[in-house]
Design an enzyme around this catalytic site. Structure first.
Site, mmCIF file in Angstrom:
data_model
loop_
_atom_site.group_PDB
_atom_site.id
_atom_site.type_symbol
_atom_site.label_atom_id
_atom_site.label_comp_id
_atom_site.label_asym_id
_atom_site.label_seq_id
_atom_site.Cartn_x
_atom_site.Cartn_y
_atom_site.Cartn_z
ATOM 1 N N SER A 35 0.822 -1.216 0.000
ATOM 2 C CA SER A 35 0.000 0.000 0.000
ATOM 3 C C SER A 35 0.851 1.258 0.000
ATOM 4 C CB SER A 35 -0.926 0.002 1.226
ATOM 5 O OG SER A 35 -0.182 -0.143 2.412
ATOM 6 N N THR A 167 -40.926 25.471 -10.336
ATOM 7 C CA THR A 167 -41.184 24.092 -9.923
ATOM 8 C C THR A 167 -41.325 23.337 -11.231
ATOM 9 O OG1 THR A 167 -43.581 24.372 -9.873
ATOM 10 C CG2 THR A 167 -42.417 24.787 -7.799
ATOM 11 N N HIS A 168 -40.836 22.107 -11.253
ATOM 12 C CA HIS A 168 -40.814 21.313 -12.497
ATOM 13 C C HIS A 168 -40.019 22.039 -13.590
ATOM 14 C CE1 HIS A 168 -44.225 18.989 -10.741
ATOM 15 N NE2 HIS A 168 -44.530 20.181 -10.246
ATOM 16 N N SER A 289 -13.862 26.841 -26.647
ATOM 17 C CA SER A 289 -13.924 25.643 -27.484
ATOM 18 C C SER A 289 -12.833 25.745 -28.536
ATOM 19 C CB SER A 289 -15.294 25.572 -28.157
ATOM 20 O OG SER A 289 -15.219 24.807 -29.340
ATOM 21 N N GLU A 302 -19.561 22.591 -14.390
ATOM 22 C CA GLU A 302 -19.763 21.300 -15.060
ATOM 23 C C GLU A 302 -18.903 20.212 -14.430
ATOM 24 O OE1 GLU A 302 -20.313 21.568 -19.645
ATOM 25 O OE2 GLU A 302 -19.018 23.197 -19.049
ATOM 26 N N TYR A 329 -9.420 -6.933 12.495
ATOM 27 C CA TYR A 329 -8.814 -6.359 11.289
ATOM 28 C C TYR A 329 -8.756 -7.379 10.160
ATOM 29 C CZ TYR A 329 -5.519 -4.410 7.963
ATOM 30 O OH TYR A 329 -4.945 -3.953 6.805
ATOM 31 N N GLN A 334 -7.245 -2.256 3.951
ATOM 32 C CA GLN A 334 -6.224 -1.469 3.254
ATOM 33 C C GLN A 334 -6.852 -0.707 2.081
ATOM 34 O OE1 GLN A 334 -2.126 -2.915 2.947
ATOM 35 N NE2 GLN A 334 -2.430 -2.970 0.738
HETATM 36 N N1 ARG Z 1 -1.223 -1.360 5.141
HETATM 37 C C1 ARG Z 1 -2.146 -1.886 6.082
HETATM 38 C C2 ARG Z 1 -3.499 -1.196 5.932
HETATM 39 O O1 ARG Z 1 -3.566 -0.207 5.314
HETATM 40 C C3 ARG Z 1 -1.646 -1.654 7.453
HETATM 41 C C4 ARG Z 1 -2.132 -2.651 8.437
HETATM 42 C C5 ARG Z 1 -1.643 -3.983 8.068
HETATM 43 N N2 ARG Z 1 -1.842 -4.943 9.068
HETATM 44 C C6 ARG Z 1 -1.630 -6.244 8.831
HETATM 45 N N3 ARG Z 1 -1.788 -7.022 9.828
HETATM 46 N N4 ARG Z 1 -1.260 -6.695 7.667
HETATM 47 O O2 ARG Z 1 -4.503 -1.662 6.418
#
Ligand code: ARG
Length: 468
Positions: A35, A167-168, A289, A302, A329, A334
């Protein structure tokens, strides 16, 4: 920092978690699971969190004062390297956390390896994102406030400017342009409120949850919470490392804000068209343009309207990311970062563009007035006039409908008919009817809290400036 600056040369580099592994990570898997390409943006908050963690560890006697100082000095050095562009991010070190820790150890030696005591990347990353998001919320709140002030100024300037209300998307009744702008303002008041409400839930500290169950060291989470400006430490370690509802909530705020901005944008695009021609946007907010020399396109509104799509999409991404995740977790999480970062960037960009552009809007009051007159916008006023003279509302509705039909055939507004002509539809109609058939009479008559009368607009602006 771009992806190009990331090296994956040292694929065989030792992983901080490599102890139990018997072969190096597959080169593709290494890139696939990393990451660091996007979470390096958290470096500042990661280091801030680490400094607080080390400070707390020394306070409770897990680190010596000297170890703490060495670690803090080292972390500051790493930060300076990153900011000077001297830091080489490594994919084999997976993420921002391990990259920084590895560099710290490179700098200060084995003391660096003690920083991670009583902590996991799971509570570390949850803390980093919260610190990051809290800062960004404050930046966004300030920008939102700047946009709101600009709207109030413009609404005050245009308090008595008359335009058609729709409206509309069909002409309905005359309104003041200031009143219309204050409708936008109200949407933003609620957005700002939602943002502050979200901030309360962002500003809770997960650090200390460690991997999922807490830690065996005698940590004092209130110390770290205080050092990092969190309102309090979180209550449950499993929840702390796993939930991203605070980020989802932020994206919910953002999706609503962008939805509002997309509505403003749509109106600005319509109003700058030759068909409406209600306002002018200064050239600096428009582009031309490449083929049609006459074109001046309202690109900023836009684009803001278009960017609403990605922000709404990010909300769905995060909701789907979180859906069905078992505690605690999971690596899935990630995937929270890119949608969140892009939401923050997009919202900041759109708010800046709007806060700069809104005060520069020039109203074409004459065109608005002419348009307000077209489409029989005072028909309801005529009906109310009849009711006040004793006609039942349903009958009044019918009478005015017939008068409008006559006007359509003749190509004339109600206010352009003679008293005699109008009296053909109801004998209670007299000279005084013209007081209510004029645009000014119509808006001035709606003189109550929340109404469109110019003095109500001014009063609303004053209340808003006082914070109500
Ligand atoms: N790069 C991981 C994330 O963004 C950090 C935590 C990773 N934890 C793990 N046990 N692999 O979530």
């Amino acid at each position: 920092m771009t992806d190009q600056s990331i090296t994956d040369q040292n694929t065989s580099a030792e992983k901080p978690w490599g102890g139990r592994f018997t072969e190096p990570t597959d080169a593709f898997v290494e890139r696939f699971t990393a990451s660091v390409g996007f979470d390096q943006r958290l470096y500042h908050h990661d280091i801030t969190g680490s400094i607080a963690h080390a400070t707390m560890l020394a306070e409770v006697g897990v680190l010596t004062a000297q170890e703490r100082d060495t670690i803090i000095e080292g972390l500051k050095g790493v930060k300076a390297d990153i900011e000077a562009g001297r830091f080489e991010w490594s994919v084999s070190l997976e993420d921002v956390h391990m990259n920084i820790e590895a560099k710290l150890t490179e700098r200060i030696g084995i003391t660096g390896k003690k920083l991670h005591t009583g902590r996991s990347r799971n509570d570390q990353v949850a803390t980093d994102i919260r610190l990051y998001l809290r800062d960004e919320i404050d930046v966004i709140a300030a920008e939102l406030n700047r946009l709101q002030s600009g709207l109030l100024d413009l609404a005050e300037r245009e308090a008595a400017t008359i335009m058609p209300g729709f409206t509309h998307l069909q002409t309905a009744q005359p309104v003041t342009f200031g009143h219309h702008l204050l409708a936008w303002y109200e949407m933003l008041v609620r957005d700002a409120d939602r943002l502050q409400d979200c901030r309360k839930r962002v500003n809770v500290m997960p650090l200390g949850a460690a991997a999922l169950a807490g830690t065996t060291y005698p940590i004092d989470r209130s110390i770290t919470a205080k050092l990092l400006g969190f309102d309090r430490p979180s209550e449950n370690s499993l929840d702390s490392v796993s939930d991203r509802d605070f980020a989802i909530e932020f994206c919910g705020f953002a999706a609503l804000l962008m939805t509002h901005l997309s509505r403003f944008s749509e109106e600005l695009v319509l109003w700058t068209s030759a068909q409406f021609d209600f306002i002018d946007l200064p050239d600096r907010f428009c582009t031309g343009s490449s083929i049609m020399p006459q074109k001046k396109n309202p690109d900023v509104p836009e684009l803001v309207r278009g960017k609403t799509g990605r922000v709404n999409g990010h909300l769905i991404s995060l909701l789907t990311l979180m859906k069905s995740q078992p505690l605690a977790y999971n690596k899935d999480n990630q995937e929270d970062k890119e949608p969140l970062f892009d939401t923050v960037d997009t919202v900041k960009g759109c708010l800046k563009a709007y806060a700069d552009m809104i005060p520069a809007i020039e109203a074409k009051a004459d065109n608005m007035r002419v348009a307000a007159k077209r489409g029989f916008s005072t028909a309801t006023d005529l009906a109310d006039y009849l009711v006040k003279k004793g006609v039942a509302f349903r009958d009044a509705h019918e009478i005015v409908g017939k008068a409008v039909g006559f006007g359509v055939a003749e190509g004339r507004d109600l206010s352009e008919m003679t008293t005699e002509e109008l009296a053909r539809f109801s004998d209670v109609i007299g000279e005084d009817v013209f007081d209510v058939l004029t645009l000014d009479g119509s808006v001035q008559a709606r003189d109550h809290l929340g109404g469109t009368a110019p003095n109500q607009v001014r009063a609303a602006v004053a209340r808003a400036r006082k914070g109500r």
